[in-house]
Design an enzyme around this catalytic site. Structure first.
Site, mmCIF file in Angstrom:
data_model
loop_
_atom_site.group_PDB
_atom_site.id
_atom_site.type_symbol
_atom_site.label_atom_id
_atom_site.label_comp_id
_atom_site.label_asym_id
_atom_site.label_seq_id
_atom_site.Cartn_x
_atom_site.Cartn_y
_atom_site.Cartn_z
ATOM 1 N N LYS A 13 0.830 -1.212 0.000
ATOM 2 C CA LYS A 13 0.000 0.000 0.000
ATOM 3 C C LYS A 13 0.865 1.263 0.000
ATOM 4 O O LYS A 13 0.655 2.145 -0.820
ATOM 5 C CB LYS A 13 -0.933 0.023 1.230
ATOM 6 C CG LYS A 13 -1.894 -1.151 1.306
ATOM 7 C CD LYS A 13 -2.838 -1.032 2.498
ATOM 8 C CE LYS A 13 -2.132 -1.028 3.846
ATOM 9 N NZ LYS A 13 -1.447 -2.281 4.189
ATOM 10 N N ARG A 88 -10.104 1.031 8.577
ATOM 11 C CA ARG A 88 -9.561 -0.285 8.873
ATOM 12 C C ARG A 88 -10.541 -1.141 9.672
ATOM 13 O O ARG A 88 -10.229 -2.282 10.000
ATOM 14 C CB ARG A 88 -8.309 -0.090 9.690
ATOM 15 C CG ARG A 88 -7.132 -0.904 9.243
ATOM 16 C CD ARG A 88 -6.010 -0.476 10.146
ATOM 17 N NE ARG A 88 -4.791 -1.137 9.980
ATOM 18 C CZ ARG A 88 -3.750 -0.645 9.329
ATOM 19 N NH1 ARG A 88 -3.812 0.495 8.705
ATOM 20 N NH2 ARG A 88 -2.624 -1.308 9.307
ATOM 21 N N ARG A 127 11.668 -5.398 5.167
ATOM 22 C CA ARG A 127 11.443 -3.988 4.816
ATOM 23 C C ARG A 127 12.396 -3.065 5.563
ATOM 24 O O ARG A 127 12.680 -3.250 6.726
ATOM 25 C CB ARG A 127 10.007 -3.596 5.145
ATOM 26 C CG ARG A 127 9.778 -2.091 5.003
ATOM 27 C CD ARG A 127 8.353 -1.725 4.993
ATOM 28 N NE ARG A 127 7.657 -2.156 6.190
ATOM 29 C CZ ARG A 127 6.334 -2.029 6.347
ATOM 30 N NH1 ARG A 127 5.600 -1.504 5.390
ATOM 31 N NH2 ARG A 127 5.763 -2.444 7.454
ATOM 32 N N ARG A 160 11.162 -0.925 10.985
ATOM 33 C CA ARG A 160 10.050 -0.559 11.858
ATOM 34 C C ARG A 160 9.936 -1.516 13.034
ATOM 35 O O ARG A 160 10.117 -2.719 12.850
ATOM 36 C CB ARG A 160 8.738 -0.573 11.051
ATOM 37 C CG ARG A 160 8.324 0.814 10.599
ATOM 38 C CD ARG A 160 7.217 0.789 9.597
ATOM 39 N NE ARG A 160 6.006 0.083 10.037
ATOM 40 C CZ ARG A 160 4.880 0.042 9.329
ATOM 41 N NH1 ARG A 160 4.822 0.676 8.155
ATOM 42 N NH2 ARG A 160 3.833 -0.613 9.759
ATOM 43 N N ARG A 171 -0.268 -8.914 13.269
ATOM 44 C CA ARG A 171 -0.862 -7.890 12.404
ATOM 45 C C ARG A 171 -1.697 -8.531 11.298
ATOM 46 O O ARG A 171 -2.753 -8.022 10.920
ATOM 47 C CB ARG A 171 0.232 -7.008 11.801
ATOM 48 C CG ARG A 171 0.789 -6.008 12.821
ATOM 49 C CD ARG A 171 2.123 -5.448 12.387
ATOM 50 N NE ARG A 171 2.057 -4.706 11.140
ATOM 51 C CZ ARG A 171 3.122 -4.463 10.370
ATOM 52 N NH1 ARG A 171 4.312 -4.914 10.707
ATOM 53 N NH2 ARG A 171 2.983 -3.773 9.279
HETATM 54 P P1 AP5 Z 1 4.823 -1.567 1.810
HETATM 55 O O1 AP5 Z 1 4.466 -0.754 0.626
HETATM 56 O O2 AP5 Z 1 5.623 -0.897 2.876
HETATM 57 O O3 AP5 Z 1 3.521 -2.289 2.426
HETATM 58 P P2 AP5 Z 1 2.241 -1.712 3.149
HETATM 59 O O4 AP5 Z 1 1.068 -2.406 2.577
HETATM 60 O O5 AP5 Z 1 2.242 -0.218 3.152
HETATM 61 O O6 AP5 Z 1 2.505 -2.300 4.605
HETATM 62 P P3 AP5 Z 1 2.422 -1.626 6.035
HETATM 63 O O7 AP5 Z 1 3.119 -2.593 6.969
HETATM 64 O O8 AP5 Z 1 2.915 -0.238 6.044
HETATM 65 O O9 AP5 Z 1 0.927 -1.695 6.298
HETATM 66 P P4 AP5 Z 1 0.252 -1.674 7.624
HETATM 67 O O10 AP5 Z 1 -1.139 -1.601 7.190
HETATM 68 O O11 AP5 Z 1 0.589 -2.772 8.561
HETATM 69 O O12 AP5 Z 1 0.913 -0.410 8.359
HETATM 70 P P5 AP5 Z 1 0.329 0.980 8.823
HETATM 71 O O13 AP5 Z 1 1.433 1.916 8.901
HETATM 72 O O14 AP5 Z 1 -0.887 1.341 8.047
HETATM 73 O O15 AP5 Z 1 5.594 -2.861 1.280
HETATM 74 C C1 AP5 Z 1 6.083 -3.854 2.178
HETATM 75 C C2 AP5 Z 1 7.454 -4.380 1.701
HETATM 76 O O16 AP5 Z 1 7.295 -5.068 0.459
HETATM 77 C C3 AP5 Z 1 8.468 -3.271 1.421
HETATM 78 O O17 AP5 Z 1 9.733 -3.695 1.852
HETATM 79 C C4 AP5 Z 1 8.426 -3.099 -0.106
HETATM 80 O O18 AP5 Z 1 9.673 -2.658 -0.599
HETATM 81 C C5 AP5 Z 1 8.084 -4.504 -0.574
HETATM 82 N N1 AP5 Z 1 7.291 -4.514 -1.818
HETATM 83 C C6 AP5 Z 1 6.250 -3.682 -2.129
HETATM 84 N N2 AP5 Z 1 5.730 -3.989 -3.348
HETATM 85 C C7 AP5 Z 1 6.459 -5.062 -3.812
HETATM 86 C C8 AP5 Z 1 6.402 -5.858 -5.015
HETATM 87 N N3 AP5 Z 1 5.508 -5.639 -5.994
HETATM 88 N N4 AP5 Z 1 7.299 -6.864 -5.134
HETATM 89 C C9 AP5 Z 1 8.213 -7.105 -4.163
HETATM 90 N N5 AP5 Z 1 8.311 -6.397 -3.013
HETATM 91 C C10 AP5 Z 1 7.439 -5.395 -2.822
HETATM 92 O O19 AP5 Z 1 -0.194 0.621 10.285
HETATM 93 C C11 AP5 Z 1 0.691 0.348 11.352
HETATM 94 C C12 AP5 Z 1 -0.087 0.265 12.646
HETATM 95 O O20 AP5 Z 1 -0.730 1.538 12.921
HETATM 96 C C13 AP5 Z 1 -1.241 -0.742 12.688
HETATM 97 O O21 AP5 Z 1 -0.797 -2.010 13.053
HETATM 98 C C14 AP5 Z 1 -2.163 -0.097 13.736
HETATM 99 O O22 AP5 Z 1 -1.706 -0.354 15.041
HETATM 100 C C15 AP5 Z 1 -2.009 1.374 13.479
HETATM 101 N N6 AP5 Z 1 -3.033 1.928 12.568
HETATM 102 C C16 AP5 Z 1 -2.803 2.565 11.369
HETATM 103 N N7 AP5 Z 1 -3.942 2.944 10.800
HETATM 104 C C17 AP5 Z 1 -4.945 2.543 11.638
HETATM 105 C C18 AP5 Z 1 -6.366 2.624 11.585
HETATM 106 N N8 AP5 Z 1 -7.017 3.205 10.534
HETATM 107 N N9 AP5 Z 1 -7.072 2.095 12.609
HETATM 108 C C19 AP5 Z 1 -6.464 1.513 13.666
HETATM 109 N N10 AP5 Z 1 -5.114 1.401 13.770
HETATM 110 C C20 AP5 Z 1 -4.368 1.899 12.764
#
Ligand code: AP5
Ligand code: ZN
Length: 215
Positions: A13, A88, A127, A160, A171
């Site tokens: 994402k 979410r 990552r 991270r 997660r």
């Molecule tokens: P990346 O693009 O970083 O993946 P992502 O989907 O953004 O993953 P996140 O871990 O950031 O998502 P998340 O939803 O857990 O985190 P968030 O910050 O929202 O890609 C991942 C890896 O793969 C990278 O190394 C990349 O290089 C590689 N990659 C990408 N595309 C590729 C491809 N095509 N081929 C090969 N490799 C590839 O949330 C974190 C925490 O915040 C949550 O756990 C929660 O506690 C809290 N939080 C955030 N939002 C909310 C909400 N709305 N409600 C409640 N809690 C929330």
């Protein structure tokens, strides 16, 4: 253009959001990034969010909604936005719909990025993120040119705290239990597009997204 990116942790994402935001000229709003900024700055809000994030649990809806709505009323969101990691829970989605309806706005597309669990785990554990500009790398799939250094800005890359193997497992479980029901929620409104997030490199995935959104 108003977009939502759905998908499990590690689906790509954040990687795709940066590119979509640039191509379509809309702000990239990641609730996770907003929380991490608050944690870094030591705000009250950050202290509350950190407890949940470290365990891989969701931050409570009321805190999330407060932060998200405050961001959405900012000037730069007037002509569109890209939501990454929000909503979410079904409750967050309902509250977002209410917020938009009150302003006569709608979501144009919800992109649901799908990737298998084993691939998610490998991606998250490998990552690395730039401390300075937030650019995302992967030690094997998308390594930086110089070890530990951001290609974009020269900043230091870090892992991270929620990307440890144990927290990643939780997660993914939390996603399946609490966020996946949103796919059904949006499916009923025919705004949902399914994107295969593991079909190829991030360029290939991005091209597929552009073909859904239009150039
Ligand atoms: P990346 O693009 O970083 O993946 P992502 O989907 O953004 O993953 P996140 O871990 O950031 O998502 P998340 O939803 O857990 O985190 P968030 O910050 O929202 O890609 C991942 C890896 O793969 C990278 O190394 C990349 O290089 C590689 N990659 C990408 N595309 C590729 C491809 N095509 N081929 C090969 N490799 C590839 O949330 C974190 C925490 O915040 C949550 O756990 C929660 O506690 C809290 N939080 C955030 N939002 C909310 C909400 N709305 N409600 C409640 N809690 C929330
Ligand atoms: Zn950087």
């Amino acid at each position: 253009l108003r977009l939502i990116l759905l998908g499990p942790p590690g689906a790509g994402k954040g990687t795709q959001a940066a590119r979509i935001a640039q191509k379509y000229g809309i702000p990239h709003i990641s609730t996770g990034d907003i929380f991490r900024k608050n944690i870094k700055e030591g705000t009250e809000f950050g202290k509350k969010a950190q407890e949940y994030m470290n365990k891989g649990e969701l931050v409570p809806d009321n805190l999330v909604l407060e932060i998200a709505e405050a961001r959405l009323i900012e000037e730069d969101c007037k002509n569109g936005f890209l939501l990454d990691g929000f909503p979410r829970t079904v409750y967050q989605a309902e509250q977002l719909d209410k917020f938009l309806q009150e302003r006569n706005l709608t979501i144009d597309k919800v992109l649901d990025i799908n990737v298998d669990k084993e691939i998610l785990k490998t991606r998250l554990v490998g990552r690395r993120v730039c401390r300075n500009c937030g650019a995302t790398y992967h030690v094997i799939n998308m390594p930086p040119q110089k070890d530990g250094i951001c290609d974009v800005c020269g900043g230091e890359l870090y892992q991270r705290s929620d990307d440890s193997a144990a927290t990643v497992e939780n997660r993914i479980e939390v996603y399946n239990a609490q966020t996946k029901p949103l796919v059904e929620y949006y499916e009923s409104t025919d705004r949902l597009a399914h994107i295969d997030g593991a079909i190829g490199s991030s360029d290939v995935v991005f091209n597929n997204i552009v073909s859904v959104l239009g150039a």
